[in-house]
Motif scaffolding. Structure first.
Motif, PDB file in Angstrom:
ATOM      1  N   HIS A 160      15.700  22.479  20.261  1.00 61.30           N
ATOM      2  CA  HIS A 160      15.332  23.207  19.047  1.00 61.30           C
ATOM      3  C   HIS A 160      14.652  22.336  18.004  1.00 61.30           C
ATOM      4  CE1 HIS A 160      18.054  26.298  20.632  1.00 61.30           C
ATOM      5  NE2 HIS A 160      18.968  25.348  20.778  1.00 61.30           N
ATOM      6  N   TYR A 161      14.855  21.035  18.101  1.00 64.28           N
ATOM      7  CA  TYR A 161      14.462  20.145  16.997  1.00 64.28           C
ATOM      8  C   TYR A 161      13.169  19.405  17.302  1.00 64.28           C
ATOM      9  CZ  TYR A 161      14.851  16.379  13.532  1.00 64.28           C
ATOM     10  OH  TYR A 161      14.617  15.505  12.513  1.00 64.28           O
ATOM     11  N   PHE A 196      23.049  25.244  18.797  1.00 62.31           N
ATOM     12  CA  PHE A 196      22.104  24.214  18.365  1.00 62.31           C
ATOM     13  C   PHE A 196      22.584  22.820  18.772  1.00 62.31           C
ATOM     14  CE2 PHE A 196      21.130  20.915  15.247  1.00 62.31           C
ATOM     15  CZ  PHE A 196      19.748  20.867  15.344  1.00 62.31           C
ATOM     16  N   VAL A 197      23.836  22.510  18.466  1.00 59.34           N
ATOM     17  CA  VAL A 197      24.319  21.151  18.676  1.00 59.34           C
ATOM     18  C   VAL A 197      24.617  20.863  20.143  1.00 59.34           C
ATOM     19  CG1 VAL A 197      26.806  21.518  18.375  1.00 59.34           C
ATOM     20  CG2 VAL A 197      25.736  19.381  17.578  1.00 59.34           C
ATOM     21  N   TRP A 227      24.876  13.501  16.664  1.00 55.83           N
ATOM     22  CA  TRP A 227      23.530  13.937  16.329  1.00 55.83           C
ATOM     23  C   TRP A 227      23.123  13.416  14.939  1.00 55.83           C
ATOM     24  CZ3 TRP A 227      19.107  15.374  18.093  1.00 55.83           C
ATOM     25  CH2 TRP A 227      18.202  16.096  17.306  1.00 55.83           C
ATOM     26  N   ALA A 276      14.256  24.280  13.260  1.00 59.65           N
ATOM     27  CA  ALA A 276      15.241  23.858  14.263  1.00 59.65           C
ATOM     28  C   ALA A 276      16.451  24.773  14.258  1.00 59.65           C
ATOM     29  CB  ALA A 276      15.667  22.414  13.996  1.00 59.65           C
ATOM     30  N   SER A 288      32.011  20.466  19.343  1.00 59.54           N
ATOM     31  CA  SER A 288      30.881  20.564  18.409  1.00 59.54           C
ATOM     32  C   SER A 288      31.000  19.538  17.293  1.00 59.54           C
ATOM     33  CB  SER A 288      30.804  21.976  17.817  1.00 59.54           C
ATOM     34  OG  SER A 288      30.405  22.920  18.796  1.00 59.54           O
ATOM     35  N   ALA A 348      18.109  19.641   9.354  1.00 58.10           N
ATOM     36  CA  ALA A 348      18.870  19.796  10.591  1.00 58.10           C
ATOM     37  C   ALA A 348      19.364  18.473  11.165  1.00 58.10           C
ATOM     38  CB  ALA A 348      18.014  20.515  11.650  1.00 58.10           C
ATOM     39  N   ARG A 349      18.968  17.351  10.571  1.00 55.86           N
ATOM     40  CA  ARG A 349      19.427  16.069  11.100  1.00 55.86           C
ATOM     41  C   ARG A 349      19.405  14.988  10.024  1.00 55.86           C
ATOM     42  NH1 ARG A 349      17.287  12.401  16.294  1.00 55.86           N
ATOM     43  NH2 ARG A 349      19.388  11.625  16.792  1.00 55.86           N
ATOM     44  N   PRO A 403      20.513  19.962  20.999  1.00 52.43           N
ATOM     45  CA  PRO A 403      19.650  19.933  19.804  1.00 52.43           C
ATOM     46  C   PRO A 403      18.194  19.629  20.113  1.00 52.43           C
ATOM     47  CG  PRO A 403      21.091  18.001  19.893  1.00 52.43           C
ATOM     48  CD  PRO A 403      21.566  18.936  20.951  1.00 52.43           C
ATOM     49  N   GLU A 404      17.937  18.839  21.159  1.00 48.58           N
ATOM     50  CA  GLU A 404      16.548  18.479  21.462  1.00 48.58           C
ATOM     51  C   GLU A 404      15.707  19.692  21.842  1.00 48.58           C
ATOM     52  OE1 GLU A 404      19.193  17.131  22.783  1.00 48.58           O
ATOM     53  OE2 GLU A 404      19.239  15.041  22.088  1.00 48.58           O
TER      54      GLU A 404
END
Length: 461
Positions: free
Chosen positions: A231-232, A224-225, A328, A214, A321, A242-243, A228-229
């Motif tokens: 990449h994750y 990323f943030v 997140w 991710a 962020s 990552a979460r 996020p969906e």
């Protein structure tokens, strides 16, 4: 009971405290006090006769009017400002009485969470356990089956005949209480540490940049943030970094939605298991509470910060962020808020002024040790491979360089205080193996083992 001949200090105490008995017994009764402990009490009274003065492990309550001051078996002396001469006031109003001493706790489980200053705690536990010849529940390699939930079989040398015989379990694991209970005694003290998930995520992104798919798909943490969906993928290996990684480390589903009652039920369950949860942002205050809960000395929790990154590898985050990271990592945010509030309730009970004083003492002690041990009190680049911390991703992990020409005693202490966790773990694994072989040859169990010096650090360039 026989009473020993009284020295001058003893005569002074008995003159002021009629009925006080002086005993040479190593285990004082409810009506006696050993002479060495009496000397410590008298020194405290001479230095600070009025107010509160910590004295150590044996507990002394001194009456103030009709009440006494006690604090979980710790000794404090309280007295009201005298209306007459101090000696006369002391003779009239002070009544020294004894309570059973608190006993240092030595059966410990530390859930070592990721990127939460837990490496520094680990070093404290390694040093304490080694100094007191305790048995560590060590992994075969460098973690206890992580990221799988913990199993007793992940502990090196664990067998059914060794159930509950390990003193300290403290390496990385994903917590699972039913299996942990097989390894340690029933009276074990459980604790862990949490950190603001925003800055935990910033640290994780730097450290696991190329380890978590991710993170590797994003050019920056901000990117990323923001989405996020994109990449994750929750079930992809190593994406737990990552979460909600703290929630994961505590043994729960890091992809779970915050359904009504779910988080509260998990937190209530954790509260029943864990005796204390530290907070990284209030590290010194946390250590004082830990010291108090374990009945340890201040010297036992002295530390140098380990596994820290260089400032140029710490990235700033925008306000947007920060909010997105908290949303997140909503499970970690709930976990952090819960234990941050718990910590401050404990600090309030401990006493703000007392906490401030004890934190100052801890910082002064660590500063003295740094002056005694280190070429520079600030961590930096280390070239000696035996003392070089492990780095990963874009994180530049720093270490310490020791002064040259240290005495043997100083060298032994200072080396252990700066030894990175991987090297210290390897050293303890070897040492416990040697101890087991020695015990087997002599037909014994649980020998103290031979105390070794860690590898010598190269002189500063």
């Amino acid at each position: 009971m026989d009473v020993t001949p009284l020295e001058e200090t003893s005569r002074l105490a008995v003159a002021h405290c009629p009925g006080l008995l002086i005993s040479t017994s190593a285990r004082p009764s409810n009506r006696t006090i050993t002479r060495p402990h009496l000397a410590r009490i008298l020194r405290a009274l001479v230095v600070r006769p009025f107010g509160t003065q910590p004295l150590g492990k044996y507990s002394v309550g001194v009456a103030k009017g009709s009440g006494t001051s006690h604090d979980r078996g710790r000794r404090y002396i309280n007295a009201s400002p005298p209306a007459v001469a101090p000696e006369e006031s002391f003779r009239r109003s002070v009544d020294i009485r004894l309570e059973p001493p608190c006993v240092p706790k030595q059966n410990l489980v530390f859930l070592k969470t990721h990127k939460t200053a837990s490496s520094t705690i680990l070093n404290i536990l390694y040093r304490y356990g080694e100094a007191h010849n305790l048995t560590f529940a060590l992994p075969y390699y460098d973690h206890l089956g992580y990221p799988q939930r913990f199993k007793a079989e992940y502990v090196k040398h664990f067998t059914k005949t060794h159930r509950g015989t390990f003193n300290i379990l403290c390496n990385h694991m994903r917590f699972y209480h039913p299996e942990v209970k097989k390894v340690v005694p029933n009276d074990t003290f459980y604790f862990s540490i949490v950190r603001d998930p925003v800055w935990l995520a910033e640290s994780s992104f730097a450290y696991y940049r190329f380890h978590s798919p991710a993170f590797s798909h994003a050019k920056s943490l901000d990117e990323f943030v923001a989405f996020p969906e994109r990449h994750y993928r929750g079930l992809e290996p190593n994406n737990h970094y990552a979460r909600n990684v703290m929630w994961f480390d505590f043994g729960h589903d890091n992809n779970m939605e915050d359904v009504p009652g779910y988080v509260d039920a998990v937190l209530a369950q954790l509260d029943r298991i864990f005796d204390l949860v530290l907070v990284a942002e209030y590290f010194d205050e946390s250590l004082i509470l830990l010291k108090e809960a374990l009945c340890w000395d201040l010297e036992d929790v002295a530390y140098f910060k380990l596994n820290t990154r260089s400032n140029d590898s710490v990235l700033p985050l925008s306000a947007s962020s920060v909010e997105r990271l908290r949303a997140w990592n909503h499970l970690d945010w709930r976990l952090y808020r819960h234990y941050n509030a718990s910590l401050w309730r404990r600090i309030s009970s401990y006493g703000a002024q007392r906490m401030e004083s004890d934190v100052a003492r801890l910082k002064a002690l660590s500063h003295r040790l740094a002056s005694r041990c280190l070429k520079s009190s600030f961590p930096g680049r280390v070239w000696d491979p035996g003392f070089m911390p492990h780095s990963s991703g874009k994180a530049k992990i720093q270490g310490y360089v020791l002064k040259v020409n240290l005495s043997n005693d100083d060298l032994e202490l200072c080396q252990r205080m700066v030894l990175p966790e991987k090297q210290y773990l390897t050293y303890l694994q070897r040492k416990q193996l040697i101890s087991r072989v020695t015990d087997t040859k002599h037909g014994g169990e649980g020998g103290e083992g031979r105390r070794e010096m860690v590898p010598k650090m190269a002189a500063a360039p």
